[in-house]
Write a protein that holds these residues in place. Structure first.
Motif, mmCIF file in Angstrom:
data_model
loop_
_atom_site.group_PDB
_atom_site.id
_atom_site.type_symbol
_atom_site.label_atom_id
_atom_site.label_comp_id
_atom_site.label_asym_id
_atom_site.label_seq_id
_atom_site.Cartn_x
_atom_site.Cartn_y
_atom_site.Cartn_z
ATOM 1 N N VAL A 1 -1.814 -1.168 -4.205
ATOM 2 C CA VAL A 1 -2.776 -0.327 -4.020
ATOM 3 C C VAL A 1 -1.861 1.044 -3.757
ATOM 4 C CG1 VAL A 1 -4.380 0.780 -2.847
ATOM 5 C CG2 VAL A 1 -4.182 -1.918 -2.153
ATOM 6 N N GLY A 2 -2.563 1.812 -4.414
ATOM 7 C CA GLY A 2 -1.995 3.581 -4.982
ATOM 8 C C GLY A 2 -2.647 4.326 -4.014
ATOM 9 N N PHE A 3 -2.373 5.181 -3.914
ATOM 10 C CA PHE A 3 -3.615 6.758 -3.030
ATOM 11 C C PHE A 3 -2.674 7.645 -4.157
ATOM 12 C CE2 PHE A 3 -5.368 6.451 0.494
ATOM 13 C CZ PHE A 3 -4.856 5.363 1.218
ATOM 14 N N ALA A 4 -4.080 8.576 -4.209
ATOM 15 C CA ALA A 4 -4.126 9.798 -5.579
ATOM 16 C C ALA A 4 -4.809 11.278 -4.637
ATOM 17 C CB ALA A 4 -5.373 9.404 -6.955
ATOM 18 N N VAL B 1 1.236 -1.232 0.077
ATOM 19 C CA VAL B 1 -0.328 -0.317 0.045
ATOM 20 C C VAL B 1 0.464 1.013 -0.204
ATOM 21 C CG1 VAL B 1 -1.438 1.166 1.080
ATOM 22 C CG2 VAL B 1 -1.906 -1.364 1.391
ATOM 23 N N ALA B 2 0.903 2.213 -1.487
ATOM 24 C CA ALA B 2 1.968 2.983 -1.174
ATOM 25 C C ALA B 2 0.480 4.770 -0.745
ATOM 26 C CB ALA B 2 2.062 3.630 -2.689
ATOM 27 N N THR B 3 1.122 5.319 0.123
ATOM 28 C CA THR B 3 0.250 6.114 0.980
ATOM 29 C C THR B 3 1.690 7.036 1.530
ATOM 30 O OG1 THR B 3 1.013 5.719 2.896
ATOM 31 C CG2 THR B 3 -0.874 4.530 2.346
ATOM 32 N N ALA B 4 2.633 6.882 0.810
ATOM 33 C CA ALA B 4 3.510 8.084 0.831
ATOM 34 C C ALA B 4 3.325 9.248 -0.019
ATOM 35 C CB ALA B 4 5.674 7.526 0.950
ATOM 36 N N ALA B 5 3.681 10.445 0.047
ATOM 37 C CA ALA B 5 4.455 11.481 -1.098
ATOM 38 C C ALA B 5 5.320 12.078 -1.137
ATOM 39 C CB ALA B 5 2.741 12.624 -0.333
ATOM 40 N N VAL B 6 5.736 10.716 -2.257
ATOM 41 C CA VAL B 6 7.125 11.118 -2.360
ATOM 42 C C VAL B 6 7.215 11.926 -3.644
ATOM 43 C CG1 VAL B 6 8.846 9.610 -3.849
ATOM 44 C CG2 VAL B 6 6.339 8.567 -2.595
ATOM 45 N N ALA B 7 8.520 12.683 -3.066
ATOM 46 C CA ALA B 7 9.185 13.859 -4.257
ATOM 47 C C ALA B 7 8.974 13.427 -5.428
ATOM 48 C CB ALA B 7 10.521 14.582 -3.401
ATOM 49 N N ASN C 1 12.074 11.240 -9.694
ATOM 50 C CA ASN C 1 13.078 10.307 -8.117
ATOM 51 C C ASN C 1 12.296 8.453 -9.783
ATOM 52 O OD1 ASN C 1 13.977 11.248 -6.763
ATOM 53 N ND2 ASN C 1 12.733 12.465 -5.773
ATOM 54 N N PRO C 2 12.551 7.734 -9.137
ATOM 55 C CA PRO C 2 11.723 6.732 -9.614
ATOM 56 C C PRO C 2 10.449 6.686 -8.522
ATOM 57 C CG PRO C 2 13.765 6.420 -7.628
ATOM 58 C CD PRO C 2 13.410 7.476 -7.758
ATOM 59 N N ASP C 3 10.173 6.014 -9.554
ATOM 60 C CA ASP C 3 8.651 5.697 -9.245
ATOM 61 C C ASP C 3 8.207 4.133 -8.942
ATOM 62 O OD1 ASP C 3 5.912 5.766 -8.896
ATOM 63 O OD2 ASP C 3 5.403 6.544 -10.769
ATOM 64 N N ILE C 4 7.867 4.669 -7.447
ATOM 65 C CA ILE C 4 7.909 3.231 -7.144
ATOM 66 C C ILE C 4 7.242 2.321 -7.099
ATOM 67 C CG2 ILE C 4 8.939 2.347 -3.919
ATOM 68 C CD1 ILE C 4 9.084 4.805 -3.437
ATOM 69 N N LEU C 5 5.843 3.156 -6.790
ATOM 70 C CA LEU C 5 4.745 1.929 -6.832
ATOM 71 C C LEU C 5 4.534 1.469 -8.179
ATOM 72 C CD1 LEU C 5 2.015 0.701 -5.717
ATOM 73 C CD2 LEU C 5 1.531 3.205 -6.630
ATOM 74 N N ALA C 6 5.004 2.071 -9.131
ATOM 75 C CA ALA C 6 5.183 1.634 -10.782
ATOM 76 C C ALA C 6 6.011 0.368 -11.022
ATOM 77 C CB ALA C 6 5.445 2.476 -11.346
ATOM 78 N N GLU D 1 -6.657 6.782 -14.351
ATOM 79 C CA GLU D 1 -5.053 7.117 -15.231
ATOM 80 C C GLU D 1 -4.117 6.903 -14.821
ATOM 81 O OE1 GLU D 1 -1.488 9.411 -16.194
ATOM 82 O OE2 GLU D 1 -2.903 10.157 -14.448
ATOM 83 N N LYS D 2 -4.102 6.904 -13.712
ATOM 84 C CA LYS D 2 -3.142 6.834 -12.904
ATOM 85 C C LYS D 2 -2.976 4.712 -12.257
ATOM 86 C CE LYS D 2 -2.567 9.436 -9.481
ATOM 87 N NZ LYS D 2 -2.370 10.586 -8.995
ATOM 88 N N LEU D 3 -4.136 4.282 -12.624
ATOM 89 C CA LEU D 3 -3.920 2.342 -12.665
ATOM 90 C C LEU D 3 -3.765 2.338 -13.678
ATOM 91 C CD1 LEU D 3 -8.308 2.195 -11.968
ATOM 92 C CD2 LEU D 3 -6.379 0.725 -10.899
ATOM 93 N N ALA D 4 -4.197 2.957 -14.448
ATOM 94 C CA ALA D 4 -2.945 2.101 -16.075
ATOM 95 C C ALA D 4 -1.519 2.561 -16.011
ATOM 96 C CB ALA D 4 -3.580 3.944 -17.237
ATOM 97 N N ARG D 5 -1.350 4.579 -15.890
ATOM 98 C CA ARG D 5 -0.051 4.068 -15.781
ATOM 99 C C ARG D 5 1.153 3.254 -14.632
ATOM 100 N NH1 ARG D 5 2.479 8.791 -13.215
ATOM 101 N NH2 ARG D 5 0.764 9.680 -12.602
ATOM 102 N N LYS D 6 0.021 2.929 -13.529
ATOM 103 C CA LYS D 6 0.979 2.451 -12.881
ATOM 104 C C LYS D 6 0.943 0.983 -12.430
ATOM 105 C CE LYS D 6 1.893 6.623 -10.393
ATOM 106 N NZ LYS D 6 3.036 6.767 -9.539
ATOM 107 N N GLY D 7 0.006 0.755 -13.233
ATOM 108 C CA GLY D 7 -0.007 -0.997 -13.760
ATOM 109 C C GLY D 7 -0.409 -1.057 -12.036
HETATM 110 O O1 C5P Z 1 0.082 10.368 -9.910
HETATM 111 P P1 C5P Z 1 1.223 9.954 -8.846
HETATM 112 O O2 C5P Z 1 2.791 9.127 -9.363
HETATM 113 O O3 C5P Z 1 2.093 10.797 -7.645
HETATM 114 O O4 C5P Z 1 0.944 8.722 -8.031
HETATM 115 C C1 C5P Z 1 0.840 8.765 -6.441
HETATM 116 C C2 C5P Z 1 0.708 7.458 -6.376
HETATM 117 O O5 C5P Z 1 2.225 6.653 -6.655
HETATM 118 C C3 C5P Z 1 0.766 6.972 -4.203
HETATM 119 O O6 C5P Z 1 0.418 5.623 -4.165
HETATM 120 C C4 C5P Z 1 2.066 7.501 -4.044
HETATM 121 O O7 C5P Z 1 2.255 6.645 -3.153
HETATM 122 C C5 C5P Z 1 3.002 6.453 -5.017
HETATM 123 N N1 C5P Z 1 4.416 7.367 -6.223
HETATM 124 C C6 C5P Z 1 5.333 6.184 -5.788
HETATM 125 N N2 C5P Z 1 6.629 6.685 -6.156
HETATM 126 C C7 C5P Z 1 6.844 8.289 -6.649
HETATM 127 C C8 C5P Z 1 5.630 8.808 -6.691
HETATM 128 C C9 C5P Z 1 4.944 8.361 -6.139
HETATM 129 O O8 C5P Z 1 5.563 4.981 -5.009
HETATM 130 N N3 C5P Z 1 8.306 8.834 -7.140
#
Ligand code: C5P
Length: 229
Positions: free
Chosen positions: A151-154, A92-98, A126-131, A166-172
């Motif tokens: 599970v991602g957050f928006a 579960v990715a709730t972090a607000a990642v920069a 930065n790397p997209d951790i969830l993706a 859009e995030k469902l598709a982009r992050k898979g």
């Molecule tokens: O649109 P955005 O990329 O900010 O999507 C938010 C979701 O992706 C959240 O679940 C957030 O925790 C995750 N995320 C991540 N790594 C990033 C950016 C966002 O895991 N670099």
């Protein structure tokens, strides 16, 4: 009686902001308090899961029975999550990642004295951790290491449903949870919108622990229905 909906499951959660240093005393961060992620960690633990919480810089006590790893930057969060993810059944990715960090870290404090122009900073993504977690190979057999149920957050200021789809598709990922409440950062209550490929459903305004328990029950139901590993 509270059924142990996630007994025997391992749940990995990110929470809070990240901090991206500019120099030894400054950095880029955001207003995420970590409360939603910490509430989910507590609710998952109550539901019987083994929980690992990867937390950015926040001022919150660790929920009882939860294992916690503290990180500062997105890259540290990335490394901690990718090392642990294949051994977890749920992420579960709730972090607000920069999204960006300064391209270079100044070794010394950037001084004002004598400067004619304000400094400018180049940013790099930065790397997209969830993706990345969502791209891991699925487990070869039940219980084997591999991609967890993701599970991602928006957090959006407008057009939440559109952005969540859009995030469902982009992050898979199979499930995106939107923050419906206005300016949820730091507040104790929220309202959520669950969005998947089939449709969407709102979890009405409540305190974050109540919402976290409802979300954990929803995830447990999806796992029981055979989604995930
Ligand atoms: O649109 P955005 O990329 O900010 O999507 C938010 C979701 O992706 C959240 O679940 C957030 O925790 C995750 N995320 C991540 N790594 C990033 C950016 C966002 O895991 N670099």
């Amino acid at each position: 009686f509270q059924p142990k909906l996630l007994a025997g499951r391992r749940v990995l959660i990110t929470a809070g902001p990240t901090f991206e240093p500019i120099d030894p005393v400054r950095g880029i961060t955001n207003l995420s308090s970590g409360k939603m992620g910490f509430a989910i960690a507590r609710a998952a633990r109550e539901a019987g899961a083994e929980v690992l919480l990867v937390a950015g810089p926040v001022h919150l006590p660790t929920p009882r029975g939860v294992r916690r790893v503290d990180v500062r930057t997105a890259r540290e969060m990335h490394d901690a999550v990718l090392a642990a993810a294949p051994r977890h059944g749920v992420f579960v990715a709730t972090a607000a990642v920069a999204d960006w960090r300064p391209a270079t870290l100044s070794e010394h404090k950037i001084k004002k004295g004598g400067r004619k122009l304000a400094p400018s900073f180049e940013l790099t993504e930065n790397p997209d951790i969830l993706a990345e977690v969502a791209r891991l190979a699925p487990p070869a057999a039940p219980g084997a290491p591999g991609r967890p149920y993701c599970v991602g957050f928006a957090a959006e200021s407008h057009d939440l449903l559109h952005h969540a789809r859009e995030k469902l598709a982009r992050k898979g990922v199979p499930l995106i949870v939107g923050n419906l409440g206005p300016a949820t950062f730091g507040r104790d209550d929220n309202a959520l919108l669950l969005v998947d490929a089939q449709g969407h459903r709102a979890l009405p305004q409540a305190d974050k622990l109540t919402l976290a328990r409802a979300l954990v029950a929803e995830i447990a139901q999806r796992l029981a229905d055979g989604e995930g590993g």
